[in-house]
Design a protein around this motif. Sequence first.
Motif, PDB file in Angstrom:
ATOM      1  N   THR A 116       0.871  -1.176   0.000  1.00 30.29           N
ATOM      2  CA  THR A 116       0.000   0.000   0.000  1.00 30.29           C
ATOM      3  C   THR A 116       0.902   1.218   0.000  1.00 30.29           C
ATOM      4  N   ARG A 129      -2.774  -0.094  -4.046  1.00 36.46           N
ATOM      5  CA  ARG A 129      -2.922  -1.170  -3.064  1.00 36.46           C
ATOM      6  C   ARG A 129      -2.916  -2.501  -3.811  1.00 36.46           C
ATOM      7  N   ASP A 265      -0.840  -3.418   6.551  1.00 35.83           N
ATOM      8  CA  ASP A 265      -2.292  -3.583   6.490  1.00 35.83           C
ATOM      9  C   ASP A 265      -2.826  -2.949   5.206  1.00 35.83           C
ATOM     10  N   THR A 267      -6.187  -2.393   2.873  1.00 37.25           N
ATOM     11  CA  THR A 267      -7.644  -2.405   2.869  1.00 37.25           C
ATOM     12  C   THR A 267      -8.166  -2.478   1.439  1.00 37.25           C
TER      13      THR A 267
END
Length: 286
Positions: A116, A129, A265, A267
């Motif tokens: 990301t 991403r 992380d 998304t």
Amino acid sequence: MASHRKLRAAAVVCAVVAVAGPAPAVTWAAAPAAVPASAPAAVQASAPAAVPAWVAAAPAPAPSPDPFANLTPDEIAERAVTATQSATSLRMTGRVVADGEPLDIDFAVNDRQECTGVMKIGGGTAELRRVDDITYMKGDEAFWRVSMASQGMPEAQIDATIELVKGRWLKIAPGQAGSGDLSGVCDLKGLLADLDEEERTGLVRGPDGEVDDTPVATLVKKKTGGETTTVSVSEEGKPYILKMVKAGGDEPGSMLLSDYDKPVDVTVPPADETVDLSKLDQGTAA
């Protein structure tokens, strides 16, 4: 750096598919200036106290032992490359130049080819991403225009494509045009491929320094033609590479590597905010 071309590919890949189908600064602290005897009492009272002679003469703290004291520069580089390539994740920030175009990046990447981050080129900005082998890219109008124009796309086609992707994420699945280039941006091992055996030999050790307050050993390699590569290796903990700078040559750049082994992380954008790449050539957004 070969990674420059991978990053540059990400900046223009959507234009391609639309055409084809769909050293840290050192701050020196100045010594306090002497206060004139004629200064007001309040000013003299607030002035720093003079340093006693016995304190000023005290020896400086002994430096930490050099963890690479018995290694040649090439051996230091080998350990650094091994440690860096074994990392489960890292963050890359900096500016690279490929095909004469400067590209600013800030990416977090892990060893599962997830990432990301943000890239800036030609005054435009795009987010990228990648998760579950799907790549999502969202650019502002300036980004799309400079990327597509660099591929020679006609103005009318640029306008139509921007209208479809405006404010939305472009969704690129495996096997679709451009997916290979974009996956390379999130390939941690591939981005570190520059650190091959040829690149990490023939080094000399320069003066030690610091990168974000971490002491580093500095390795320098000079090539014919004036190209110089400088690599900063952490002297604390694992010998991770913390900075790479390439000066001269066709692909200069500077890259900071940080956040080693921290979770990345990613998304997944909401479905109603995406445009499937396969739909672009049909003139629909889905």
